[in-house]
Design a protein around this motif. Structure first.
Motif, short mmCIF file in Angstrom:
data_model
loop_
_atom_site.label_atom_id
_atom_site.label_comp_id
_atom_site.label_asym_id
_atom_site.label_seq_id
_atom_site.Cartn_x
_atom_site.Cartn_y
_atom_site.Cartn_z
N SER A 456 3.83 0.20 -7.24
CA SER A 456 4.01 -1.34 -7.58
C SER A 456 2.66 -1.78 -8.38
O SER A 456 1.75 -0.79 -8.47
CB SER A 456 4.05 -1.99 -6.30
N ASP A 457 2.65 -2.88 -8.94
CA ASP A 457 1.69 -3.19 -9.68
C ASP A 457 0.61 -3.72 -8.75
O ASP A 457 -0.49 -4.12 -9.18
CB ASP A 457 2.09 -4.28 -10.81
N THR A 458 0.95 -4.39 -7.39
CA THR A 458 -0.08 -5.04 -6.61
C THR A 458 -0.38 -4.62 -5.42
O THR A 458 0.31 -3.61 -4.82
CB THR A 458 0.59 -6.57 -6.51
N CYS A 459 -1.60 -4.97 -4.83
CA CYS A 459 -1.99 -4.54 -3.73
C CYS A 459 -1.13 -4.96 -2.41
O CYS A 459 -1.03 -5.88 -2.40
CB CYS A 459 -3.52 -5.05 -3.36
N VAL A 460 -0.81 -3.95 -1.40
CA VAL A 460 0.00 -4.09 -0.46
C VAL A 460 -0.42 -5.19 0.46
O VAL A 460 0.39 -5.80 1.04
CB VAL A 460 0.16 -2.85 0.33
N CYS A 461 -1.64 -5.52 0.44
CA CYS A 461 -2.20 -6.65 1.36
C CYS A 461 -2.40 -7.95 0.71
O CYS A 461 -2.04 -8.76 0.97
CB CYS A 461 -3.49 -6.05 1.88
N CYS A 462 -3.25 -8.07 -0.44
CA CYS A 462 -3.59 -9.23 -0.91
C CYS A 462 -2.66 -9.61 -2.12
O CYS A 462 -2.75 -10.98 -2.72
CB CYS A 462 -5.21 -9.24 -1.38
N GLY A 463 -2.06 -8.59 -2.75
CA GLY A 463 -1.17 -8.98 -3.90
C GLY A 463 -1.74 -9.06 -5.47
O GLY A 463 -1.31 -9.39 -6.16
N LYS A 464 -3.13 -8.95 -5.22
CA LYS A 464 -3.90 -8.63 -6.44
C LYS A 464 -3.61 -7.52 -7.33
O LYS A 464 -3.12 -6.62 -6.57
CB LYS A 464 -5.57 -8.72 -6.23
N PRO A 465 -4.09 -7.20 -8.59
CA PRO A 465 -3.58 -6.05 -9.11
C PRO A 465 -4.17 -4.84 -8.41
O PRO A 465 -5.27 -4.70 -7.82
CB PRO A 465 -4.44 -6.33 -10.59
#
Lengths: 476, 476
Positions: A456-465
């Motif tokens: 996926s494009d985002t960090c599993v935790c914070c949602g940042k790239p």
């Protein structure tokens, strides 16, 4: 009846995996607890497995130019303190010698928890010129770490291991050796222990005290927990600067060396148990089985039976083979052979002899195979080879079936709680996210695998790239 | 020139034997001093010798039913104290661990100086019935004794060894195992290390702390000093009673076991140096030589020379063989090969190739033998076999030529001062006489040999009736 009695003594692995593990360790006679808290006695059968690991690993080391040495088991406190990160990592868990004979020591000594500092102290005097490089040394020894909670093989205050320590003229060469040894470990685990591993790099949070980069192989146990099974560290020139290890290079300039270290331990025996074992006990991959074939005579008091058992043993002398000629019942002998994970048992009785055949029973599948006596060696060899391969494939299938993907924290939580195993997820690279996952789910980043995937494009935790794909898991 | 330079660095053995020994140890790159006082680093070449000793000794052990195990390196103080004589013997020279991590320990632990107490503690729980006997366990490990004066290999605060610990149902069986292992050690020294030994029993004064009887093998070094090279102890049931190790015998009675222990150490490497070495350095018996054959190309830049050297190496692959293809001069290479005691060097140059031959030079005799290339493997094998035999015979001749007889104190003194070596003399059996000889001449009773001789009727010291013939000597 007899069989039942022995097997009853083991807890089922589905009921209580930790208790099952302890039962196997004891009933297969691998280890015994001692009066020395947190330290184990490794019994003959357990030690024989270690000897087979040692021998095959050492051969692979030597093929790559490794030379064995032996450094002292003590480290003066001042030496341990030379590299800042290293001492911070290890000082809280070392054992201190304060008295020698009847007198107090001027400087206390710790019992080595690992020997980077001793090798550095040695290399400082031993390396002068580029001609002295590389140094590719290893030692087989025991080390001590004052753990609070201990478990046989997995975590004990003293354990056996090998530790390689190398010095090189360039960073590139050090990195190459670090990766080479990690791959050697991984191949060994797969080819000898029939244990598939993920090869990857540790995050900064999880790396070795004093290392610039730590690489790891991670295996999945039957209960879905991860086990770090071997590590290889690139120290860059950090230790060299702390210890002043310099050499005159070809260009006549004085330079610092670049170093690596890498180790595997008796914990591998714990891994073998937890990857391959079942509710009847241990299942050993043929290449590390101290006994590969147990010949069990049926109605051994009948004329000619024992003689035939011994004759078969002699014919199988190319394998590690034994005859169980004790006065126990065949059923009891079967369950002992199963508990000890002996790969093949050969059953031979009066009827078999008459028919010119015997029965081979595979420990892993329990498959019974009728074999003509004249084909015995060939068949035994074939079956052991097949078993070694099948065990690896079965473990790989289990690992793959217990590897999931999470793209957000809810998924991660759900998987960790309901489907124990590895979880692959993207990560932004911030330690804060690692900390949060550890705190919330008691799971850690196992490694950033060499084989990266884009989930996926985002960090599993914070949602940042996201920057990296990481294997997460609860671990031993 | 080159040769001279390396050899100049060694003191002559006739001039200063102790310095010669230290020079060889360093120049042959066996050992390096470390920052840890009294502890040595064993370098690759030294450790490779130890690996060859280990492998061949371990094979011999296993043929007699020995099983390897691993016990903890720590002994709780209360455990060490259980056997009175034992603790008195060892407590003054152990290293004490008082802190684990950041906290003081409730009970201090010593680093094992030897592991009788740990094995007893283990056997106490592991032995129940006569069916569990005998136990014939061994471990390869390091031990620590806080020596005041240390010397490489001969006496250091930490050393590597093996320690066997057995338990038996009867005193007879224990005695048999004690003698069996002593003979195994003696045969090993003679057949593998080419080192003749005297087999005998220690006097009560010299026996192991806690033993009922200690047997020993004693070798004579080139300077006429004795070296205790291996010991085997019969403990009777003393430790069993102190630790409560009991079993139910066939007659259904509860009985104490009888125990033995036996050990050999890295000190054997010191013995090899001092028995076989010469003024050019080490001379290794072929069976423990990490490199048995060094091929040294002459005029290696000439076409075809290096290729031929590699081809010979490939043909000699049944041996431990290397080519010295560095850019050093042949003379320098010769002296390095000699310093390291490599048994055979093969010289091969353009003229040899043309003539279809090479030159083999034996390290021990320096004899040069022209060999036709097609006979190389066969000749190399023959020469190595011959060298192994000759080295034993030469050492035996030296030992015999340095063994004298004394019948009174004046003779004893004269011999000890003017003809260093073993002195055979009769003894009354009183420790007072042993004490007196030690005090006056710094000589100790080495052993009461199995092969007794009648040299005179009276004790060499007090003149009272003699009971035993004893080997006396100054010892390392």
């Amino acid at each position: 009846m007899a069989e039942k009695k022995l097997v009853e003594a083991i807890t089922s692995m589905d009921e209580d995996f930790a208790q099952w593990y302890t039962d196997v360790v004891k009933k297969a006679e691998l280890i015994e607890y001692t009066s020395v808290k947190g330290c184990m006695a490794i019994k003959p059968y357990g030690y024989a497995i270690w000897e087979l690991i040692q021998k095959q690993l050492d051969e692979r080391f030597k093929e790559t130019g490794v030379e064995n040495v032996y450094m002292p088991m003590f480290i003066p406190e001042s030496l341990l303190q030379k590299e800042k990160d290293h001492v911070e990592g290890f000082a809280p868990e070392v054992a201190w010698v304060t008295h020698g004979g009847l007198a107090p020591l001027q400087e206390r000594l710790c019992v080595r928890p690992t020997s980077e500092t001793l090798f550095c102290d040695f290399y400082k005097n031993d390396i002068h010129s580029y001609r002295d490089l590389p140094k590719v040394y290893n030692q087989w020894c025991s080390v001590v770490r004052w753990e609070k909670e201990t478990r046989p093989f997995l975590r004990s205050r003293e354990f056996l291991w090998q530790e390689g320590h190398t010095a090189h003229a360039t960073m590139e060469e050090a990195e190459e050796r670090t990766i080479q040894m990690l791959n050697l470990y991984a191949d060994f685990c797969e080819e000898v222990l029939a244990m598939p591993v993920i090869r990857g790099k540790k995050t900064d949070k999880e790396k070795f005290a004093g290392a610039e980069a730590t690489y790891t192989i991670e295996a999945l146990m039957h209960d879905g927990k991860a086990l770090q099974s071997g590590t290889s560290h690139n120290f860059g020139d950090g230790f060299a600067k702390a210890f002043g290890i310099q050499f005159t290079d070809k260009d006549n300039k004085l330079k610092y060396v670049y170093q690596t270290s890498w180790g595997m331990t008796t914990r591998l025996i714990g891994a073998i148990i937890m990857v391959h074992g079942d509710n009847s006990g241990l299942v050993l991959p043929p290449r590390v089985a101290p006994v590969q074939i147990m010949i069990i005579p049926i109605q051994q008091k009948k004329e000619g039976v024992l003689e035939m058992a011994y004759a078969l043993r002699d014919r199988l002398s190319g394998f590690r083979v034994k005859v169980d000629d004790t006065d126990k019942s065949p059923g009891w002998k079967f369950s002992e052979q199963e508990m000890r994970g002996i790969p093949i048992r050969v059953e031979i009785g009066p009827k078999d002899i008459e028919a010119g055949r015997c029965v081979i029973c595979r420990r892993d599948t329990r498959e019974k195979i009728e074999v003509r006596l004249e084909e015995l060696e060939e068949k035994a060899d074939e079956i052991l080879e097949q078993m070694q391969k099948d065990m690896l494939e079965r473990a790989r299938a289990h690992r793959d079936a217990h590897t999931s993907v999470a793209t957000n924290m809810a998924e991660l939580e759900d998987i960790l709680n309901n489907r124990p195993g590895f979880v692959k997820a993207m990560w932004c690279g911030d330690q804060a996210c690692e900390d949060q996952i550890k705190e919330k789910f008691a799971a850690t980043s196992r490694c950033m695998p060499f084989k990266q995937e884009h989930l996926s494009d985002t960090c599993v935790c914070c949602g940042k790239p996201a920057k990296k794909m990481v294997y997460w898991g609860r671990a031993y």
